[in-house]
Design a protein around this motif. Sequence first.
Motif, PDB file in Angstrom:
ATOM      1  N   SER A  57       0.246  23.609 -61.566  1.00 51.21           N
ATOM      2  CA  SER A  57      -0.711  22.693 -60.943  1.00 51.21           C
ATOM      3  C   SER A  57      -2.108  23.294 -60.808  1.00 51.21           C
ATOM      4  O   SER A  57      -2.972  22.730 -60.145  1.00 51.21           O
ATOM      5  CB  SER A  57      -0.210  22.276 -59.550  1.00 51.21           C
ATOM      6  N   ALA A  58      -2.347  24.455 -61.440  1.00 48.66           N
ATOM      7  CA  ALA A  58      -3.675  25.068 -61.374  1.00 48.66           C
ATOM      8  C   ALA A  58      -4.720  24.140 -61.980  1.00 48.66           C
ATOM      9  O   ALA A  58      -4.494  23.554 -63.034  1.00 48.66           O
ATOM     10  CB  ALA A  58      -3.658  26.407 -62.104  1.00 48.66           C
ATOM     11  N   ASN A  59      -5.855  24.012 -61.313  1.00 46.49           N
ATOM     12  CA  ASN A  59      -6.869  23.073 -61.805  1.00 46.49           C
ATOM     13  C   ASN A  59      -8.294  23.598 -61.639  1.00 46.49           C
ATOM     14  O   ASN A  59      -9.165  22.898 -61.112  1.00 46.49           O
ATOM     15  CB  ASN A  59      -6.723  21.726 -61.106  1.00 46.49           C
ATOM     16  N   PRO A  60      -8.573  24.806 -62.101  1.00 46.20           N
ATOM     17  CA  PRO A  60      -9.925  25.345 -61.891  1.00 46.20           C
ATOM     18  C   PRO A  60     -11.016  24.523 -62.560  1.00 46.20           C
ATOM     19  O   PRO A  60     -12.148  24.472 -62.058  1.00 46.20           O
ATOM     20  CB  PRO A  60      -9.840  26.751 -62.494  1.00 46.20           C
ATOM     21  N   TYR A  61     -10.706  23.869 -63.673  1.00 41.37           N
ATOM     22  CA  TYR A  61     -11.741  23.115 -64.392  1.00 41.37           C
ATOM     23  C   TYR A  61     -11.934  21.726 -63.790  1.00 41.37           C
ATOM     24  O   TYR A  61     -13.076  21.298 -63.565  1.00 41.37           O
ATOM     25  CB  TYR A  61     -11.378  23.033 -65.877  1.00 41.37           C
ATOM     26  N   THR A  62     -10.845  21.029 -63.530  1.00 43.27           N
ATOM     27  CA  THR A  62     -10.967  19.729 -62.874  1.00 43.27           C
ATOM     28  C   THR A  62     -11.614  19.894 -61.505  1.00 43.27           C
ATOM     29  O   THR A  62     -12.508  19.130 -61.122  1.00 43.27           O
ATOM     30  CB  THR A  62      -9.582  19.072 -62.725  1.00 43.27           C
ATOM     31  N   ARG A  63     -11.195  20.915 -60.761  1.00 39.90           N
ATOM     32  CA  ARG A  63     -11.780  21.189 -59.451  1.00 39.90           C
ATOM     33  C   ARG A  63     -13.248  21.590 -59.573  1.00 39.90           C
ATOM     34  O   ARG A  63     -14.102  21.133 -58.796  1.00 39.90           O
ATOM     35  CB  ARG A  63     -10.987  22.301 -58.750  1.00 39.90           C
ATOM     36  N   GLY A  64     -13.569  22.406 -60.568  1.00 37.23           N
ATOM     37  CA  GLY A  64     -14.958  22.812 -60.768  1.00 37.23           C
ATOM     38  C   GLY A  64     -15.859  21.632 -61.069  1.00 37.23           C
ATOM     39  O   GLY A  64     -16.992  21.541 -60.549  1.00 37.23           O
ATOM     40  N   ALA A 106     -15.247  18.509 -60.162  1.00 33.38           N
ATOM     41  CA  ALA A 106     -15.312  17.692 -58.946  1.00 33.38           C
ATOM     42  C   ALA A 106     -16.281  18.275 -57.930  1.00 33.38           C
ATOM     43  O   ALA A 106     -17.029  17.535 -57.263  1.00 33.38           O
ATOM     44  CB  ALA A 106     -13.919  17.568 -58.341  1.00 33.38           C
ATOM     45  N   GLU A 107     -16.300  19.575 -57.792  1.00 37.17           N
ATOM     46  CA  GLU A 107     -17.220  20.205 -56.838  1.00 37.17           C
ATOM     47  C   GLU A 107     -18.670  20.030 -57.277  1.00 37.17           C
ATOM     48  O   GLU A 107     -19.560  19.795 -56.448  1.00 37.17           O
ATOM     49  CB  GLU A 107     -16.859  21.685 -56.685  1.00 37.17           C
ATOM     50  N   ARG A 110     -19.485   9.921 -57.517  1.00 29.64           N
ATOM     51  CA  ARG A 110     -20.725  10.373 -56.865  1.00 29.64           C
ATOM     52  C   ARG A 110     -21.441   9.188 -56.235  1.00 29.64           C
ATOM     53  O   ARG A 110     -22.033   9.304 -55.153  1.00 29.64           O
ATOM     54  CB  ARG A 110     -21.618  11.080 -57.881  1.00 29.64           C
ATOM     55  N   GLY A 111     -21.426   8.037 -56.897  1.00 34.58           N
ATOM     56  CA  GLY A 111     -22.045   6.845 -56.319  1.00 34.58           C
ATOM     57  C   GLY A 111     -21.415   6.440 -55.001  1.00 34.58           C
ATOM     58  O   GLY A 111     -22.103   5.980 -54.082  1.00 34.58           O
ATOM     59  N   LEU A 112     -20.097   6.601 -54.892  1.00 31.05           N
ATOM     60  CA  LEU A 112     -19.395   6.285 -53.648  1.00 31.05           C
ATOM     61  C   LEU A 112     -19.538   7.380 -52.605  1.00 31.05           C
ATOM     62  O   LEU A 112     -19.165   7.184 -51.443  1.00 31.05           O
ATOM     63  CB  LEU A 112     -17.906   6.058 -53.937  1.00 31.05           C
ATOM     64  N   GLY A 113     -20.045   8.540 -53.015  1.00 26.68           N
ATOM     65  CA  GLY A 113     -20.179   9.651 -52.082  1.00 26.68           C
ATOM     66  C   GLY A 113     -18.865  10.338 -51.761  1.00 26.68           C
ATOM     67  O   GLY A 113     -18.684  10.874 -50.664  1.00 26.68           O
ATOM     68  N   LEU A 114     -17.932  10.353 -52.726  1.00 26.38           N
ATOM     69  CA  LEU A 114     -16.639  10.987 -52.490  1.00 26.38           C
ATOM     70  C   LEU A 114     -16.787  12.501 -52.396  1.00 26.38           C
ATOM     71  O   LEU A 114     -17.618  13.097 -53.084  1.00 26.38           O
ATOM     72  CB  LEU A 114     -15.659  10.649 -53.620  1.00 26.38           C
ATOM     73  N   ASP A 115     -15.932  13.126 -51.556  1.00 29.86           N
ATOM     74  CA  ASP A 115     -15.931  14.579 -51.489  1.00 29.86           C
ATOM     75  C   ASP A 115     -15.196  15.153 -52.700  1.00 29.86           C
ATOM     76  O   ASP A 115     -14.673  14.410 -53.544  1.00 29.86           O
ATOM     77  CB  ASP A 115     -15.302  15.072 -50.178  1.00 29.86           C
ATOM     78  N   ALA A 116     -15.155  16.481 -52.818  1.00 33.78           N
ATOM     79  CA  ALA A 116     -14.569  17.109 -54.006  1.00 33.78           C
ATOM     80  C   ALA A 116     -13.097  16.755 -54.161  1.00 33.78           C
ATOM     81  O   ALA A 116     -12.615  16.514 -55.283  1.00 33.78           O
ATOM     82  CB  ALA A 116     -14.749  18.629 -53.927  1.00 33.78           C
ATOM     83  N   GLU A 117     -12.358  16.718 -53.055  1.00 36.36           N
ATOM     84  CA  GLU A 117     -10.923  16.432 -53.124  1.00 36.36           C
ATOM     85  C   GLU A 117     -10.670  15.053 -53.713  1.00 36.36           C
ATOM     86  O   GLU A 117      -9.837  14.877 -54.610  1.00 36.36           O
ATOM     87  CB  GLU A 117     -10.303  16.533 -51.729  1.00 36.36           C
TER      88      GLU A 117
END
Length: 467
Positions: free
Chosen positions: A8-15, A17-18, A177-184
């Motif tokens: 479940s590692a997700n450094p790229y998807t998480r990167g 999203a951040e 980003r338009g909705l202002g969602l956080d990284a998670e």
Amino acid sequence: MTAHTSISANPYTRGIAEFVSGLHYEAIPSQVLDRIKLLMLDSLGCALYGADLPWTRIMQKTLGAVDSTARHVVWGTGLKLSSPHAALANGTQVQSFELDDVHRQGVLHVGAVVLPALVAIAEGHRKMDGREFLAAAVAGYEIGPRVGLCMGPEHIAQGWHSGATLGVFSAAAGAARGLGLDAERTVHALGIAGTQSSGLMAAQYGAMVKRMHAGRASQSGLYGALLAEQGFTGIVNVLESEYGGFCSTFSRSHDRYKLDELTAGLGQTWQTMGVALKFYSCVGSNHSTLDAVRNIQAQRPFGEADIEKIVVHGSQVTMDHVGWKYEPQGLTSAQLNLPYCVATWLLDGDCFVDQFTEDKVADPERMRVAEKVQVMHDAEITSKGSKYRHMVRVEVFFKDGARLESTVEAGRGNERNFASQADVVEKFDKLASHVLPQDRVERIRDWMLNLERQADAGELAGLLAGR
């Protein structure tokens, strides 16, 4: 490919999203902001021209018949639909006539997937000012091309229509980003959108459905962001997963994609600046050849009657994508086929919207001239990689025995020689005036060029409404 220690590692998807969730207007260089306003204006012009084409009218009528929550504008028309259906229709319109932008190296029409979803957000889901809209747009424009760079040109060469498959990530990023969602929640938006990826390149041989691929990707990204906002979960490692992830599934083998490209240079190297514009109404792979023919005509004016043949040497992607023997199967195939487009240029001296009409698809004269055009694979060009996938060396053989050639790396309006604001505005005016009165065309143009000063980005949808 980078090895993983966890399923479940997700450094790229998480990167990604951040980056998307944390991107602010103030962090975006001024040249990127100036460029994206022109890119978006160009996409809107493409969409407005596309509002009254046969395939988009079918889509508008069909969606209107099944839609009971009609609050969002279908650009250039008097029709309103729900936000997902409006995104589908508007994305289809942007991509409706081979006029819209392309990130050549990432192989993605970016505006067609980002803008319909983002405008839908601004129109009815979250109020944002022009600066917020610009930040969200840049977030979307930055992500899809990186997925394309990760996958490489083989992704489209093996038969996936990259605008449809990669596009969901651009659309989801911009909408999140338009909705202002956080990284998670942005991780989940990407994971919901990514599992909806689809699109087959066989659609290029005449099918109306090719026009719909970008709209469907925009809709999928919008669904991803809206569902994630409410707590719906997606594949958290949608890009990395070795089994069933986007990259591993959409590539022939694990050593043919490069995960590092997904986050390389985020916030420093701006892929928005890699988006090119079109000044011919045909697929981007054909533009460098048309420019080469123009270059040779500048040396020695000629028409089709003066030549024995034209030989185009190009990459494997050019061969597969546009170099096939022309057969009249509809406007889509005409606009994607390189020999047909060269024949059109030689006969008409242009290759814009007026040159592509149903009565010309099986024109015997065009088909005769197209037979004079040969497209050949050049392994040396292919070996240069995706950055040079549009590069061609064109030889013209004249009946008097002369031979002239021209090598072009990329067509006019490319990212290294971008169009002027005047050129973009002229194209927008020509396209938009097909469906809107001139005073409205000018209002949209001025509004977009001053987007950072607008108090409510949702006003854009009203400006784009037609009769």
